[in-house]
Motif scaffolding. Structure first.
Motif, short mmCIF file in Angstrom:
data_model
loop_
_atom_site.label_atom_id
_atom_site.label_comp_id
_atom_site.label_asym_id
_atom_site.label_seq_id
_atom_site.Cartn_x
_atom_site.Cartn_y
_atom_site.Cartn_z
N VAL A 106 0.83 -1.21 0.00
CA VAL A 106 0.00 0.00 0.00
C VAL A 106 0.87 1.27 0.00
O VAL A 106 0.64 2.18 -0.78
CB VAL A 106 -0.97 -0.02 1.21
N ALA A 107 1.89 1.28 0.86
CA ALA A 107 2.76 2.47 0.95
C ALA A 107 3.52 2.69 -0.35
O ALA A 107 3.63 3.83 -0.83
CB ALA A 107 3.73 2.32 2.12
N LEU A 108 4.06 1.62 -0.95
CA LEU A 108 4.82 1.77 -2.19
C LEU A 108 3.92 2.24 -3.33
O LEU A 108 4.29 3.12 -4.10
CB LEU A 108 5.49 0.44 -2.56
N HIS A 109 2.71 1.67 -3.44
CA HIS A 109 1.81 2.10 -4.50
C HIS A 109 1.45 3.57 -4.34
O HIS A 109 1.53 4.35 -5.28
CB HIS A 109 0.54 1.24 -4.54
N HIS A 110 1.08 3.93 -3.12
CA HIS A 110 0.69 5.31 -2.85
C HIS A 110 1.85 6.29 -3.13
O HIS A 110 1.67 7.28 -3.83
CB HIS A 110 0.22 5.44 -1.41
N GLY A 111 3.00 5.96 -2.60
CA GLY A 111 4.16 6.83 -2.75
C GLY A 111 4.60 6.99 -4.20
O GLY A 111 4.82 8.10 -4.67
N PHE A 112 4.71 5.88 -4.89
CA PHE A 112 5.24 5.96 -6.26
C PHE A 112 4.21 6.44 -7.27
O PHE A 112 4.58 7.05 -8.27
CB PHE A 112 5.90 4.64 -6.66
N TYR A 113 2.92 6.20 -7.00
CA TYR A 113 1.91 6.78 -7.88
C TYR A 113 1.94 8.30 -7.71
O TYR A 113 1.89 9.04 -8.70
CB TYR A 113 0.51 6.22 -7.59
N PRO A 151 7.44 13.41 -23.84
CA PRO A 151 6.83 12.08 -23.68
C PRO A 151 7.86 10.99 -23.40
O PRO A 151 7.61 10.08 -22.60
CB PRO A 151 6.14 11.83 -25.02
N MET A 152 9.02 11.10 -24.07
CA MET A 152 10.08 10.11 -23.87
C MET A 152 10.62 10.20 -22.43
O MET A 152 10.82 9.18 -21.77
CB MET A 152 11.21 10.38 -24.87
N GLY A 153 10.80 11.43 -21.97
CA GLY A 153 11.27 11.67 -20.59
C GLY A 153 10.30 11.10 -19.58
O GLY A 153 10.70 10.49 -18.60
N ARG A 154 9.01 11.28 -19.87
CA ARG A 154 7.98 10.76 -18.97
C ARG A 154 8.05 9.24 -18.89
O ARG A 154 7.96 8.66 -17.82
CB ARG A 154 6.58 11.14 -19.48
N LEU A 155 8.21 8.63 -20.05
CA LEU A 155 8.28 7.17 -20.11
C LEU A 155 9.48 6.66 -19.32
O LEU A 155 9.36 5.71 -18.53
CB LEU A 155 8.39 6.72 -21.57
N VAL A 156 10.62 7.33 -19.50
CA VAL A 156 11.84 6.94 -18.77
C VAL A 156 11.62 7.10 -17.27
O VAL A 156 11.91 6.19 -16.48
CB VAL A 156 13.06 7.78 -19.24
N ALA A 157 11.07 8.26 -16.87
CA ALA A 157 10.85 8.52 -15.44
C ALA A 157 9.89 7.50 -14.85
O ALA A 157 10.12 6.99 -13.74
CB ALA A 157 10.30 9.93 -15.25
N ARG A 158 8.84 7.18 -15.61
CA ARG A 158 7.84 6.24 -15.10
C ARG A 158 8.45 4.85 -14.95
O ARG A 158 8.29 4.19 -13.92
CB ARG A 158 6.61 6.20 -16.01
N SER A 159 9.14 4.39 -15.99
CA SER A 159 9.71 3.03 -15.93
C SER A 159 10.75 2.94 -14.82
O SER A 159 10.78 1.97 -14.07
CB SER A 159 10.37 2.64 -17.25
N ALA A 176 10.46 0.97 -7.31
CA ALA A 176 9.39 0.52 -6.41
C ALA A 176 9.37 -1.01 -6.33
O ALA A 176 9.24 -1.58 -5.25
CB ALA A 176 8.04 1.04 -6.89
N LEU A 177 9.50 -1.65 -7.48
CA LEU A 177 9.50 -3.12 -7.51
C LEU A 177 10.71 -3.68 -6.74
O LEU A 177 10.58 -4.64 -5.97
CB LEU A 177 9.53 -3.61 -8.96
N GLY A 178 11.86 -3.04 -6.94
CA GLY A 178 13.06 -3.45 -6.22
C GLY A 178 12.87 -3.33 -4.71
O GLY A 178 13.19 -4.24 -3.95
N LEU A 179 12.27 -2.21 -4.29
CA LEU A 179 12.03 -2.00 -2.86
C LEU A 179 11.02 -3.01 -2.33
O LEU A 179 11.13 -3.46 -1.19
CB LEU A 179 11.51 -0.57 -2.62
N PHE A 180 10.05 -3.37 -3.17
CA PHE A 180 9.06 -4.37 -2.75
C PHE A 180 9.75 -5.71 -2.49
O PHE A 180 9.50 -6.35 -1.47
CB PHE A 180 7.97 -4.51 -3.81
N TYR A 216 11.95 9.20 2.27
CA TYR A 216 12.07 8.52 3.56
C TYR A 216 11.72 7.03 3.43
O TYR A 216 12.41 6.18 3.99
CB TYR A 216 11.17 9.17 4.62
N LEU A 217 10.66 6.74 2.68
CA LEU A 217 10.23 5.35 2.49
C LEU A 217 11.35 4.50 1.89
O LEU A 217 11.60 3.37 2.34
CB LEU A 217 8.99 5.31 1.58
N ILE A 218 12.04 5.06 0.91
CA ILE A 218 13.15 4.34 0.27
C ILE A 218 14.25 4.04 1.29
O ILE A 218 14.70 2.90 1.43
CB ILE A 218 13.72 5.17 -0.91
#
Lengths: 152, 154
Positions: free
Chosen positions: A102-109, A122-130, A136-140, B51-53
């Motif tokens: 829940v925290a990771l989804h909330h924070g990263f969204y 648009p390319m920058g956005r894609l890079v930032a999002r990925s 987030a996945l790594g932290l999970f 902080y979360l990270i």
């Protein structure tokens, strides 16, 4: 498909996870800072190198009841009290895994919302999002590993 | 030539013709209560992600008792106690302002938003005082000596 394109589902989820986080954080905060038996953080400042925080009587009794009268009352042992009982261990691990998701989804969204506001390309956005969702996945995975293996 | 009138002081009058377009542009960014609330929500939000990270990364030390004890001992140093309080302020603000957004969006409380804002502001202040007391208490005990701080609700 329409939902994912307009991001309405994520917008809705952001509010749901936010509401959930309020209740989960109250629990987390109470257990870590207020409960005299299991709180790993005490109301004390430690400045000496190698010095450990002093725990309340309730914590000392709890640790000794679990791990024997000779057990050292260290931050690690205070945390381990909660995981010593198999039923509570499963409950706390379950709680923390849910909390992590829940925290990771909330924070990263939220972070992605902020980044989309300032990154126009648009390319920058894609890079930032990925990149951010990879973090987030790594932290999970790291968090999941810590929660599951704690107390083994 | 600058003409002094009642509703337009000299300084503004002389610049008004050249900066009219810019003025209207900046008007949108004038920081009012709602704008300030939004900006703070954004800043605390980004801060909380950082902080979360750090927090999740730090908890990998749970696999080794010695490392974990050293980490928790470090969390009791004065600078971390100040950080702990700052963290609570950020969390309390972000949570209560977020709750305000949810109540307005989902329950349609926008007609009551003035009262909602004041009420949640008061709740935030209470959370910061009660929840932040352990940090303030520990810093006070360290600075002014043992027994100098009232333990209150600890």
């Amino acid at each position: 498909m329409a939902a994912s394109k307009s991001n309405a589902l994520n917008w809705f989820l952001h509010r749901i996870t936010g509401t959930f986080l309020i209740f989960m954080l109250i629990t987390h905060f109470w257990v870590q800072h207020y409960d005299h038996q299991v709180a790993s953080v005490t109301h004390e400042v430690v400045t000496e190198k190698g010095q450990m925080p002093e725990y309340p009587e309730a914590a000392k009794e709890g640790v000794k009841a679990r791990f024997g009268p000779d057990a050292e009352v260290t931050p690690y042992q205070v945390v381990m009290q909660r995981l010593a009982d198999p039923v509570y261990a499963v409950l706390w691990k379950g709680f923390n895994i849910l909390f992590l998701i829940v925290a990771l989804h909330h924070g990263f969204y939220g972070l992605n919302n902020v980044m989309t506001d300032y990154i126009r390309n648009p390319m920058g956005r894609l890079v930032a999002r990925s990149l951010s969702w990879t973090v987030a996945l790594g932290l999970f995975i790291i968090g999941l590993y810590s929660v599951i293996t704690a107390g083994w | 030539m600058a003409v002094d009138t009642q509703d337009r002081p000299t300084a503004t009058a002389s610049e008004s013709s050249t900066t009219a377009r810019q003025e209207s542009r900046f008007q949108r960014y004038r920081v009012r209560t709602g704008m300030f609330a939004w900006l703070m929500h954004r800043l605390t939000g980004v801060g909380l992600v950082v902080y979360l990270i750090i927090h999740i990364w730090g908890l990998t030390s749970l696999t080794d008792p010695e490392t974990f004890n050293a980490l928790i001992a470090k969390y009791h140093s004065p600078i971390f106690k100040v950080g702990e309080f700052a963290l609570l302020v950020a969390v309390a603000y972000h949570a209560m302002n977020g709750l305000r957004i949810v109540l307005i969006d989902f329950l349609g409380w926008s007609p009551k938003q003035k009262r909602l804002f004041v009420t949640l502001g008061a709740v935030t202040a209470i959370i910061i005082l009660v929840g932040g007391w352990p940090s303030i208490y520990s810093l006070g005990e360290w600075i002014f000596g043992p027994g100098s701080m009232p333990s209150l609700f600890l």
